[in-house]
Design a protein around this motif. Structure first.
Motif, PDB file in Angstrom:
ATOM      1  N   THR A 259      42.257  46.990  75.245  1.00  0.00           N
ATOM      2  CA  THR A 259      43.562  46.796  75.892  1.00  0.00           C
ATOM      3  C   THR A 259      43.511  45.467  76.669  1.00  0.00           C
ATOM      4  N   SER A 260      44.672  44.947  77.062  1.00  0.00           N
ATOM      5  CA  SER A 260      44.683  43.596  77.650  1.00  0.00           C
ATOM      6  C   SER A 260      43.886  43.520  78.956  1.00  0.00           C
ATOM      7  N   ASP A 261      43.766  44.654  79.690  1.00  0.00           N
ATOM      8  CA  ASP A 261      42.940  44.601  80.909  1.00  0.00           C
ATOM      9  C   ASP A 261      41.452  44.798  80.603  1.00  0.00           C
TER      10      ASP A 261
ATOM     11  N   ASN B  11      37.620  41.464  71.384  1.00  0.00           N
ATOM     12  CA  ASN B  11      38.743  41.816  72.257  1.00  0.00           C
ATOM     13  C   ASN B  11      39.898  42.463  71.502  1.00  0.00           C
ATOM     14  N   ARG B  12      39.930  42.310  70.173  1.00  0.00           N
ATOM     15  CA  ARG B  12      41.030  42.920  69.415  1.00  0.00           C
ATOM     16  C   ARG B  12      40.971  44.453  69.534  1.00  0.00           C
TER      17      ARG B  12
END
Ligand code: HEM
Length: 488
Positions: free
Chosen positions: A411-413, A407-408
Motif C-alpha cells: 500500500t502507498s504507506d 513496492n508494487r
C-alpha cells in the motif's frame, strides 16, 4: 538391432500422428504456422517463455502453437489463464509425457480424472495430519537451516557457491516429508542421492525436446539411452525402494512419521475394501519421487534468485535487514508468523517470484471435455499450456512489468501487503501446487534466516546480470558465488 517391422511401425505411428494433428488444428484457435514434424519449436530461442509471450502481440490471449508434433493451446495472459483454470475441463494432464514414458505407474502429478483427484486429496490429508502448515514443520526447516549456516560460517567470508549447499539442504526438507529423516551433507548416501538426482535432472533437461516429440520417440530415447541412463535411474529408484521397504517393516499406523507411513496406512484401508484400488506400492514410489522432483529444485531456485536480487539491489537488502532487526531481533530464529509484521520482506519475496517466475510455463494440462476459453472453442483432449510468465508480465495487470519493484505489492504507506490475484507462482485453481504451503514457508524461512545473520554480496559482477537459463524451472544462468559476512 531394430527389425524392419519395428521401424515400419514407428514411421507409420508418426505419420498417423502428424495427419491427426493437421486435422485437429482446424478446430483450434489460430496461431503461427510451424514446420512439419518440428512445428514452431525451432523458432523459439533460449527463452521460450519470453518468445511465446511476444507472440501474444500478434495472436492475442489464446492461440495454438505446434510444439513438435503436438498442437498446444497457449493461454497467454491473466484473463485467459483465469478463465480456463477455473474450469474443471482443464484439470487433466496429457495422456503421455516424457515422465510417463520412464515410469511404470503415473504419479499424482501426471494422473488425470478420479485417480488424480483421490491421490491428491489423500496427499493433502497426509500432509495436514503430519502437521505441515504448522509449527512442527517450521521446527524441522529451522533445524535444517542451522546445518546450512554452519557450512556458510566455515567459509569465514570467503566466496562460496551457495548452490552446492542449497541442493542438499532443500532436498533434506523433502527427505523429512517423505522419508521422515534428513541425511547429513557428507553422508555418502546423501552425496550419491544428490549426484544421481542431479544427473537425472540433467538427463531430464532434454525433457522439453521430448515433450514436443511423439511418445514413441521418448520411449526410444530412454531405450537407446543404454546402460548409463538405466544405471542413473535404477540407483535413484533403489533408494526409494529401500526406504519404502524399511517403512513397511516398522509401520505403526497410530504413529505416522512421514508421507510414506501415511500412504501405507491409507493403502491398507483401501486394499481391504477393494483389491483393485489404485493405492499401490508402485504409485507410492512414483508419488514419492514426484515430491522430490517438484519440491526440491523449485524452492532452491527461488531462494537463489532471492539472494541474487537482494545483492543486485542492496538498498532492498538493507530494508529487509532493518525489518528483521525490529521484528525478529538477533536472539531467536525467525518463524513464519513474523511475516505478518514484515510487509517489505513479503513484498520483496513476492516481487522476486513474479520477476523471476520459478515455473515460467506451467506443467502441461489437457482438456477432459469439449470446452471454451474467452469464447474460443477447445475440443476434448487438447493440450493446454498456461504461460505464467506472461501472466506475471501482463501490462493490463502490472505497471511497467519489466521493472523490479517490490513496492508494487505494498500500500502507498508501505504498511500492508496488497493481494494481487494475477500473482500465481504456484499456478491457479483446483490443480495448483500441492506443496504451496511448504514452499512458501521454506522460501520465507531460508531468506529471512540468511539475512538475519549475514550481509550478502557477490564475488563477481557476472551473476548480477541476472541472466536466466530456461529448464524445468527458470534457473540463474551463472552460479551464485556469494560472500556471506556475519552481521554480528
Ligand atoms: C517455490 C516453490 C514451488 C513452486 C514455485 C511450485 C510451483 C508449482 C507449479 C507451477 C505447479 C503446476 C500446477 C499446475 O499444473 O497448474 C506445481 C505442481 C506441483 N507441485 Fe509445486 N511448487 C513449489 C514447491 C513445491 C513443493 C515444496 C512440493 C512438495 C511438497 C511441490 C509439489 C508439487 C506437486 C506434487 C505438484 C503436482 C500437483 C498436481 O498435479 O496435482 N511443489 N508446483
Amino acid at each position: 538391432m531394430f527389425s524392419t517391422q519395428f521401424v515400419f511401425n514407428y514411421v507409420l505411428e508418426n505419420a498417423l500422428h502428424i495427419w491427426g494433428n493437421i486435422r485437429e488444428r482446424l478446430n483450434l484457435p489460430a496461431g503461427p504456422v510451424g514446420l512439419p514434424v518440428v512445428g514452431y519449436s525451432v523458432f523459439l530461442g533460449k527463452h521460450p517463455h519470453r518468445d511465446i509471450t511476444k507472440l501474444g502481440d500478434k495472436y492475442g490471449s489464446v492461440f495454438t502453437l505446434q510444439l513438435g508434433v503436438n498442437n498446444v493451446v497457449v493461454l497467454n495472459d491473466w484473463e485467459a489463464v483465469r478463465d480456463a483454470l477455473n474450469k474443471d475441463a482443464f484439470l487433466g494432464r496429457p495422456f503421455h509425457s516424457p515422465f510417463t514414458a520412464i515410469a511404470e505407474t503415473k504419479s499424482l502429478a501426471d494422473e488425470s480424472g478420479e485417480v488424480w483427484r483421490d491421490q491428491r486429496r489423500s496427499a493433502l490429508q497426509i500432509l495436514r495430519d503430519l502437521g505441515f502448515g504448522k509449527g512442527s514443520m517450521e521446527d524441522r526447516i529451522t533445524d535444517e537451516i542451522s546445518y546450512l549456516t554452519k557450512c556458510i560460517d566455515e567459509t569465514n567470508g570467503e566466496p562460496m557457491n551457495i548452490h552446492e549447499v542449497l541442493v542438499p539442504s532443500m532436498s533434506n526438507n523433502i527427505c523429512h516429508l517423505v522419508f521422515g529423516h534428513r541425511m547429513d551433507f557428507n553422508e555418502p548416501k546423501r552425496q550419491l542421492f544428490d549426484k544421481q538426482l542431479d544427473q537425472a535432472v540433467s538427463r531430464i533437461s532434454v525433457i522439453g525436446v521430448l515433450a514436443m516429440s511423439p511418445i514413441w520417440f521418448s520411449k526410444l530415447f530412454f531405450k537407446l539411452g543404454g546402460s548409463f541412463n538405466k544405471k542413473v535411474f535404477n540407483a535413484v529408484i533403489s533408494i526409494f525402494e529401500s526406504e519404502i521397504s524399511s517403512h513397511r517393516k516398522s509401520l505403526d499406523t497410530n504413529n505416522k512419521r512421514d508421507y510414506i507411513d501415511g500412504y501405507l496406512a491409507e493403502m491398507e484401508v483401501r486394499q481391504r475394501k477393494d483389491p483393485n484400488t489404485h493405492f499401490t506400492l508402485k504409485r507410492l514410489d512414483s508419488n514419492a519421487r514426484a515430491f522430490f522432483g517438484a519440491g526440491s529444485e523449485t524452492v532452491r531456485t527461488t531462494t537463489e534468485w532471492l539472494l541474487l536480487l537482494s545483492v543486485r539491489y542492496s538498498e532492498h537488502q538493507k530494508r529487509v535487514h532493518s525489518e528483521i532487526d525490529s521484528v525478529v531481533g538477533r536472539d531467536r530464529s525467525p518463524c513464519y508468523a513474523d511475516r505478518l509484521h514484515m510487509p517489505f520482506t513479503q513484498a520483496f519475496i513476492n516481487e522476486v517470484m513474479r520477476y523471476k517466475t520459478t515455473i515460467p510455463v506451467n506443467l502441461m494440462r489437457r482438456t477432459t471435455e469439449d470446452t471454451s476459453v474467452l469464447g474460443h472453442f477447445i475440443p476434448k483432449d487438447t493440450q493446454v499450456l498456461a504461460n505464467i510468465w506472461a501472466v506475471h508480465n501482463d501490462p493490463k495487470v502490472w505497471h511497467k512489468p519489466q521493472d523490479f519493484n517490490p513496492n508494487r505489492f505494498l500500500t502507498s504507506d508501505g504498511k500492508q501487503v496488497i493481494k494481487i490475484d494475477a500473482f500465481i507462482p504456484f499456478s491457479y485453481g483446483k490443480r495448483n501446487c500441492v506443496g504451496e504451503t511448504l514452499g512458501r514457508v521454506e522460501v520465507f524461512l531460508y531468506f529471512v534466516s540468511l539475512l538475519q545473520k549475514y550481509t550478502i554480496s557477490a564475488a563477481n559482477d557476472e551473476m548480477l546480470t541476472l541472466e536466466e537459463r530456461f529448464g524445468l524451472s527458470l534457473q540463474p544462468k551463472h552460479k551464485p558465488i556469494l560472500i556471506f559476512n556475519n552481521r554480528y
